[in-house]
Write a protein that holds these residues in place. Structure first.
Motif, short mmCIF file in Angstrom:
data_model
loop_
_atom_site.label_atom_id
_atom_site.label_comp_id
_atom_site.label_asym_id
_atom_site.label_seq_id
_atom_site.Cartn_x
_atom_site.Cartn_y
_atom_site.Cartn_z
N SER A 1 55.73 44.84 153.71
CA SER A 1 55.44 43.66 152.91
C SER A 1 54.11 43.07 153.37
O SER A 1 53.64 43.32 154.48
N CYS A 2 53.49 42.28 152.52
CA CYS A 2 52.22 41.62 152.82
C CYS A 2 52.37 40.12 152.64
O CYS A 2 53.08 39.65 151.73
N ARG A 3 51.68 39.38 153.49
CA ARG A 3 51.71 37.91 153.40
C ARG A 3 50.29 37.38 153.44
O ARG A 3 49.50 37.76 154.30
N GLN A 4 49.98 36.51 152.50
CA GLN A 4 48.62 35.96 152.43
C GLN A 4 48.62 34.50 152.84
O GLN A 4 49.47 33.71 152.44
N GLU A 5 47.65 34.17 153.68
CA GLU A 5 47.44 32.78 154.08
C GLU A 5 45.96 32.48 153.94
O GLU A 5 45.14 32.95 154.74
N SER A 6 45.61 31.72 152.92
CA SER A 6 44.22 31.37 152.66
C SER A 6 43.37 32.63 152.51
O SER A 6 43.61 33.43 151.62
N TYR A 7 42.39 32.85 153.40
CA TYR A 7 41.48 34.00 153.30
C TYR A 7 41.93 35.20 154.12
O TYR A 7 41.18 36.15 154.27
N GLU A 8 43.15 35.16 154.59
CA GLU A 8 43.63 36.19 155.50
C GLU A 8 44.94 36.78 154.99
O GLU A 8 45.82 36.07 154.51
N MET A 9 45.07 38.11 155.11
CA MET A 9 46.29 38.79 154.67
C MET A 9 46.80 39.68 155.80
O MET A 9 46.02 40.37 156.46
N THR A 10 48.12 39.67 155.99
CA THR A 10 48.77 40.52 156.98
C THR A 10 49.81 41.39 156.29
O THR A 10 50.70 40.88 155.60
N CYS A 11 49.66 42.71 156.48
CA CYS A 11 50.60 43.66 155.90
C CYS A 11 51.27 44.42 157.03
O CYS A 11 50.60 44.90 157.95
N ARG A 12 52.57 44.53 156.96
CA ARG A 12 53.31 45.18 158.03
C ARG A 12 54.35 46.14 157.44
O ARG A 12 55.06 45.79 156.51
N GLY A 13 54.41 47.35 158.03
CA GLY A 13 55.41 48.32 157.59
C GLY A 13 54.82 49.40 156.70
O GLY A 13 53.76 49.24 156.09
N LYS A 14 55.54 50.50 156.64
CA LYS A 14 55.10 51.64 155.84
C LYS A 14 55.06 51.27 154.36
O LYS A 14 55.94 50.58 153.85
N ASN A 15 54.00 51.72 153.68
CA ASN A 15 53.81 51.48 152.24
C ASN A 15 53.62 50.01 151.89
O ASN A 15 53.75 49.62 150.73
N SER A 16 53.32 49.18 152.90
CA SER A 16 53.17 47.75 152.62
C SER A 16 52.03 47.48 151.64
O SER A 16 52.15 46.59 150.77
N LEU A 17 50.94 48.23 151.74
CA LEU A 17 49.81 48.00 150.85
C LEU A 17 50.15 48.36 149.40
O LEU A 17 49.54 47.83 148.46
N HIS A 18 51.10 49.26 149.20
CA HIS A 18 51.49 49.65 147.85
C HIS A 18 52.31 48.57 147.16
O HIS A 18 52.61 48.69 145.96
N GLU A 19 52.68 47.53 147.90
CA GLU A 19 53.41 46.41 147.30
C GLU A 19 52.47 45.40 146.66
O GLU A 19 52.90 44.46 145.99
N LEU A 20 51.15 45.57 146.89
CA LEU A 20 50.17 44.68 146.27
C LEU A 20 50.17 44.90 144.75
O LEU A 20 50.35 46.01 144.27
N LYS A 21 49.93 43.84 144.03
CA LYS A 21 50.01 43.89 142.56
C LYS A 21 48.72 44.46 141.98
O LYS A 21 47.64 43.90 142.19
#
Length: 351
Positions: free
Chosen positions: A25-45
Motif C-alpha cells: 500500500s502507499c500513503r501520501q503526506e503532502s509532497y511525500e509518499m511512502t509505499c511499502r510491500g510487494k506490488n505497492s506501486l501497482h496500487e497507484l491509480k
C-alpha cells in the motif's frame, strides 16, 4: 473468556495487517509518499497526477530495477528523492530509472545487488548523491565490475558530488572507476576490505573528502597530495597502518584534516604498535634512525677494517714486486774482490 476473545482479535488483526503488507500500500503526506510491500506501486491509480510528489520512499517491495519502476500511465515528474532502501533489490538497469529522470538524491542501501546492466544511471543527469551502503552482493570481481558499470557512463554526472559505498565488503576498486565523475567532492568507502589507494592519478582532482576507515590499508602513498590536490579531509582510522618515518612525516607535514585521529593507530613497527600515529613523539624518527645506525656496528666496523687491510696488502704487494725487480737487475753483474784483482794484474812484457 474475555482474554480468549482478545487473543482472537489480535490474531485476526495481525493476519489482516500481514495481508495488507503482502499486497502493499502507499500513503501520501503532502509532497511525500511512502509505499511499502510487494506490488505497492501497482496500487497507484492510473491517470492520477502525482506531479506534486518530490519524495518517494519504497520499502520491502522486492523491486527489479531492470524493469520499469512505475506502472504505465503513472508519472512523478517532480520527484527529486528516491529512497529504495531495504527492498531485497538484486538487479538494476537503465530502464528502472527512465521515468524518474529528475531524481537528485538516490538511496539504495541495505539491498543485495548482484547484477547491474551497463550504464544503469544514464538517465539521471541531475543526480547529486548516490548512497549504496551495504547494498552490493557477489565476489570481489563481481563488485569491482558493478562499480565500473555504475559510473562508466554516457551520463557526464555533472552534479554528482557525493558517493557512499560503505559496508559492502569491497576488495578492489578498478583505478579508473570514478574517472567519469569529474565533479566528485566526497567519496565514502569505509568498512570494506580495500588494501591500497588504487585510484587513477588524474581522476579525482576535485575530491575534497575521502573516507577509508575500517579497511586493510597499511601504507599511504607518498604522492597522495599530488593526485588528490584538493583533498582537505581524510579518514584512515581503523586500518593496520605501518607507521614508518615516511608515513609519520606525511600525516604531519600537510594541512589536511585527519578525521578520527584517536582511532588512527599503528599496527607496526612493534615499538609503536597500538599508538595513534598522531601521538607518536616528535623525536621518533631521529631515534629510529639512530637505532638503525647502531643496530649492527660490528658489521660496519668489520667492513672498514677489511677495506683498510686490503689497501695495505695491495701496497705491500706492489712494493715487494718493485723491490724484487730491482734486486734481480743488480745481481746480473756481480762485482767481488777476487774478480777485481784478476782484472788489475799486469802481465810482464818481454822485449
Amino acid at each position: 473468556m474475555i482474554e480468549k476473545v482478545l487473543v482472537v482479535v489480535l490474531l485476526v488483526s495481525g493476519l489482516c495487517l500481514d495481508a495488507v503488507d503482502a499486497q502493499g500500500s502507499c500513503r501520501q503526506e503532502s509532497y511525500e509518499m511512502t509505499c511499502r510491500g510487494k506490488n505497492s506501486l501497482h496500487e497507484l491509480k492510473p491517470g492520477k497526477t502525482y506531479s506534486n510528489i518530490d519524495t518517494l520512499h519504497i520499502h520491502q517491495a522486492e523491486l527489479d530495477l531492470t524493469d520499469d519502476l512505475l506502472p504505465n500511465d503513472i508519472t512523478f515528474s517532480a520527484l527529486t528523492l528516491l529512497n529504495a532502501t531495504d527492498n531485497h533489490l538484486t538487479r538494476i538497469g537503465r530502464r528502472g530509472f527512465d521515468k524518474i529522470r529528475n531524481v537528485q538524491f538516490l538511496y539504495l542501501s541495505n539491498n543485495q545487488i548482484s547484477h547491474a546492466q551497463p550504464d544503469p544511471f544514464q538517465a539521471l543527469e541531475k543526480l547529486e548523491l548516490i548512497e549504496m551502503d551495504d547494498a552490493l552482493d557477489g565476489n570481489a570481481e563481481d563488485k569491482a565490475d558493478m562499480l565500473r558499470n555504475f559510473f562508466h557512463s554516457k551520463n557526464s554526472f555533472t552534479h554528482l558530488s557525493k558517493i557512499e559505498l560503505n559496508k559492502n565488503r569491497i576488495d578492489e576498486i578498478y583505478p579508473k572507476t570514478f574517472c567519469g565523475v569529474k565533479g566528485l567532492k566526497r567519496l565514502e568507502v569505509s568498512n570494506n576490505r580495500i588494501q591500497s589507494f588504487n585510484f587513477a592519478r588524474s581522476c579525482l582532482t576535485e575530491l575534497k573528502a575521502l573516507m577509508l576507515a575500517g579497511n586493510l590499508i597499511q601504507k599511504i602513498p607518498a604522492d597522495i597530495w599530488d593526485f588528490l590536490p584538493q583533498l582537505s579531509s581524510l579518514d584512515i582510522s581503523n586500518n593496520p597502518l605501518n607507521c614508518d618515518c615516511e608515513t609519520v612525516k606525511l600525516v604531519r607535514d600537510d594541512d589536511v584534516i585527519f578525521i578520527n585521529q584517536a582511532q588512527t593507530k599503528c599496527a607496526s613497527p612493534p615499538e609503536v604498535e597500538g599508538q595513534s600515529i598522531f601521538e607518536i613523539r616528535k623525536d621518533y624518527c631521529s631515534a629510529t634512525a639512530t637505532k638503525t645506525t647502531n643496530r649492527n656496528p660490528r658489521g660496519k666496523a668489520s667492513f672498514l677494517q677489511f677495506f683498510i687491510l686490503f689497501v695495505i696488502a695491495v701496497g705491500i704487494l706492489w712494493a715487494y714486486k718493485k723491490y724484487r725487480e730491482r734486486l734481480s737487475y743488480m745481481s746480473t753483474a756481480p762485482v767481488g774482490y777476487t774478480n777485481l784483482q784478476h782484472e788489475q794484474v799486469v802481465e810482464p812484457e818481454f822485449v
